[in-house]
Design a protein around this motif. Sequence first.
Motif, PDB file in Angstrom:
ATOM      1  N   UNK A  18      62.710  39.663  41.107  1.00 25.43           N
ATOM      2  CA  UNK A  18      62.047  38.705  40.237  1.00 25.43           C
ATOM      3  C   UNK A  18      60.574  38.574  40.614  1.00 25.43           C
ATOM      4  N   UNK A  19      59.717  38.260  39.628  1.00 29.07           N
ATOM      5  CA  UNK A  19      58.290  38.089  39.927  1.00 29.07           C
ATOM      6  C   UNK A  19      58.054  36.853  40.782  1.00 29.07           C
ATOM      7  N   UNK A  20      56.937  36.856  41.487  1.00 30.16           N
ATOM      8  CA  UNK A  20      56.582  35.718  42.339  1.00 30.16           C
ATOM      9  C   UNK A  20      56.194  34.517  41.485  1.00 30.16           C
ATOM     10  N   UNK A  21      56.169  33.373  42.113  1.00 33.66           N
ATOM     11  CA  UNK A  21      55.730  32.142  41.451  1.00 33.66           C
ATOM     12  C   UNK A  21      54.302  32.304  40.931  1.00 33.66           C
ATOM     13  N   UNK A  22      53.457  32.949  41.739  1.00 37.78           N
ATOM     14  CA  UNK A  22      52.054  33.155  41.354  1.00 37.78           C
ATOM     15  C   UNK A  22      51.934  34.054  40.132  1.00 37.78           C
ATOM     16  N   UNK A  23      52.730  35.135  40.102  1.00 38.23           N
ATOM     17  CA  UNK A  23      52.677  36.041  38.954  1.00 38.23           C
ATOM     18  C   UNK A  23      53.208  35.352  37.698  1.00 38.23           C
ATOM     19  N   UNK A  24      54.279  34.581  37.825  1.00 38.49           N
ATOM     20  CA  UNK A  24      54.799  33.845  36.676  1.00 38.49           C
ATOM     21  C   UNK A  24      53.754  32.875  36.123  1.00 38.49           C
ATOM     22  N   UNK A  25      53.027  32.206  37.017  1.00 38.57           N
ATOM     23  CA  UNK A  25      51.990  31.264  36.583  1.00 38.57           C
ATOM     24  C   UNK A  25      50.852  32.011  35.882  1.00 38.57           C
ATOM     25  N   UNK A  26      50.437  33.141  36.438  1.00 36.71           N
ATOM     26  CA  UNK A  26      49.352  33.935  35.833  1.00 36.71           C
ATOM     27  C   UNK A  26      49.768  34.472  34.463  1.00 36.71           C
ATOM     28  N   UNK A  81      54.905  41.117  21.099  1.00 37.59           N
ATOM     29  CA  UNK A  81      54.634  41.526  19.734  1.00 37.59           C
ATOM     30  C   UNK A  81      53.390  40.760  19.327  1.00 37.59           C
ATOM     31  N   UNK A  82      52.319  41.505  18.988  1.00 32.67           N
ATOM     32  CA  UNK A  82      51.032  40.900  18.669  1.00 32.67           C
ATOM     33  C   UNK A  82      50.597  41.258  17.265  1.00 32.67           C
ATOM     34  N   UNK A  83      49.828  40.371  16.662  1.00 28.68           N
ATOM     35  CA  UNK A  83      49.154  40.673  15.404  1.00 28.68           C
ATOM     36  C   UNK A  83      47.656  40.612  15.679  1.00 28.68           C
ATOM     37  N   UNK A  84      47.015  41.761  15.636  1.00 28.67           N
ATOM     38  CA  UNK A  84      45.585  41.888  15.916  1.00 28.67           C
ATOM     39  C   UNK A  84      44.930  42.716  14.822  1.00 28.67           C
ATOM     40  N   UNK A  85      43.608  42.798  14.857  1.00 30.52           N
ATOM     41  CA  UNK A  85      42.873  43.525  13.824  1.00 30.52           C
ATOM     42  C   UNK A  85      42.859  45.038  14.029  1.00 30.52           C
ATOM     43  N   UNK A  86      43.051  45.489  15.285  1.00 30.50           N
ATOM     44  CA  UNK A  86      42.926  46.925  15.557  1.00 30.50           C
ATOM     45  C   UNK A  86      43.583  47.279  16.895  1.00 30.50           C
ATOM     46  N   UNK A  87      43.789  48.567  17.093  1.00 35.05           N
ATOM     47  CA  UNK A  87      44.296  49.048  18.385  1.00 35.05           C
ATOM     48  C   UNK A  87      43.296  48.703  19.482  1.00 35.05           C
ATOM     49  N   UNK A  88      42.010  48.788  19.168  1.00 34.99           N
ATOM     50  CA  UNK A  88      40.980  48.482  20.166  1.00 34.99           C
ATOM     51  C   UNK A  88      41.070  47.024  20.626  1.00 34.99           C
ATOM     52  N   UNK A  89      41.359  46.121  19.693  1.00 36.79           N
ATOM     53  CA  UNK A  89      41.529  44.719  20.075  1.00 36.79           C
ATOM     54  C   UNK A  89      42.750  44.557  20.981  1.00 36.79           C
ATOM     55  N   UNK A  90      43.835  45.247  20.653  1.00 30.12           N
ATOM     56  CA  UNK A  90      45.030  45.195  21.499  1.00 30.12           C
ATOM     57  C   UNK A  90      44.717  45.716  22.901  1.00 30.12           C
ATOM     58  N   UNK A  91      43.970  46.796  22.979  1.00 31.46           N
ATOM     59  CA  UNK A  91      43.592  47.353  24.289  1.00 31.46           C
ATOM     60  C   UNK A  91      42.779  46.337  25.081  1.00 31.46           C
ATOM     61  N   UNK A  92      41.833  45.680  24.422  1.00 28.04           N
ATOM     62  CA  UNK A  92      41.020  44.683  25.116  1.00 28.04           C
ATOM     63  C   UNK A  92      41.870  43.542  25.659  1.00 28.04           C
ATOM     64  N   UNK A  93      42.866  43.103  24.891  1.00 19.77           N
ATOM     65  CA  UNK A  93      43.759  42.053  25.374  1.00 19.77           C
ATOM     66  C   UNK A  93      44.600  42.541  26.551  1.00 19.77           C
ATOM     67  N   UNK A  94      45.101  43.770  26.492  1.00 17.60           N
ATOM     68  CA  UNK A  94      45.898  44.301  27.604  1.00 17.60           C
ATOM     69  C   UNK A  94      45.056  44.396  28.866  1.00 17.60           C
ATOM     70  N   UNK A  95      43.803  44.773  28.741  1.00 18.04           N
ATOM     71  CA  UNK A  95      42.934  44.891  29.915  1.00 18.04           C
ATOM     72  C   UNK A  95      42.721  43.539  30.601  1.00 18.04           C
ATOM     73  N   UNK A  96      42.913  42.440  29.876  1.00 20.90           N
ATOM     74  CA  UNK A  96      42.772  41.097  30.441  1.00 20.90           C
ATOM     75  C   UNK A  96      44.055  40.614  31.108  1.00 20.90           C
ATOM     76  N   UNK A  97      45.143  41.326  30.910  1.00 17.41           N
ATOM     77  CA  UNK A  97      46.456  40.926  31.428  1.00 17.41           C
ATOM     78  C   UNK A  97      46.496  41.023  32.950  1.00 17.41           C
ATOM     79  N   UNK A  98      47.128  40.044  33.613  1.00 13.78           N
ATOM     80  CA  UNK A  98      47.386  40.221  35.052  1.00 13.78           C
ATOM     81  C   UNK A  98      48.307  41.428  35.231  1.00 13.78           C
ATOM     82  N   UNK A  99      48.198  42.109  36.354  1.00 15.00           N
ATOM     83  CA  UNK A  99      49.122  43.219  36.611  1.00 15.00           C
ATOM     84  C   UNK A  99      50.529  42.627  36.557  1.00 15.00           C
ATOM     85  N   UNK A 100      51.385  43.106  35.632  1.00 15.58           N
ATOM     86  CA  UNK A 100      52.697  42.485  35.459  1.00 15.58           C
ATOM     87  C   UNK A 100      53.700  42.803  36.563  1.00 15.58           C
ATOM     88  N   UNK A 101      53.335  43.664  37.479  1.00 19.71           N
ATOM     89  CA  UNK A 101      54.233  44.046  38.571  1.00 19.71           C
ATOM     90  C   UNK A 101      53.503  43.888  39.904  1.00 19.71           C
TER      91      UNK A 101
END
Length: 140
Positions: A18-26, A81-101
């Motif tokens: 299971x993920x850590x408390x810190x990762x769940x919060x992030x 599942x996201x609704x965005x304007x473009x693949x580039x926008x989705x990529x930008x959002x993923x780059x902001x994601x905390x490392x999920x593992x």
Amino acid sequence: MRFMVMVKATKDSEAGKMPSRELLAAMGKYNEELAKAGILLAGEGLQPSSKGARVRFSGAKRTVVDGPFTETKELVAGFWLWKVKSKEEAIEWVKRCPNPMPTDSEIEIRQIFEAEDFGDALTPEARAQHERAFRQGAKK
């Protein structure tokens, strides 16, 4: 445009760690940002493949294979599942994601087919059938 954003499994996620408390919060904070931006349609983590199954199709034959599945780099540990304007926008959002593992990881982005992508193959009858099925499923 809708995109499925898939968190790829790792040895740890497949072991049920299971993920850590810190990762769940992030991740909770990140999900709130997605929701405030109006792009989050759904998102969940998935149980390890040891609790899953695959159904293989060969003509009319169906074969059930119970997990676990050995090749973790081909497995999904969670999704959005996201609704965005473009693949580039989705990529930008993923780059902001905390490392999920807790180790190196990978997130895959795939655009979802929309009805208009099928052209003439999606007849008005087939479109109506699809819409009925999903309305009915949403009521349960």
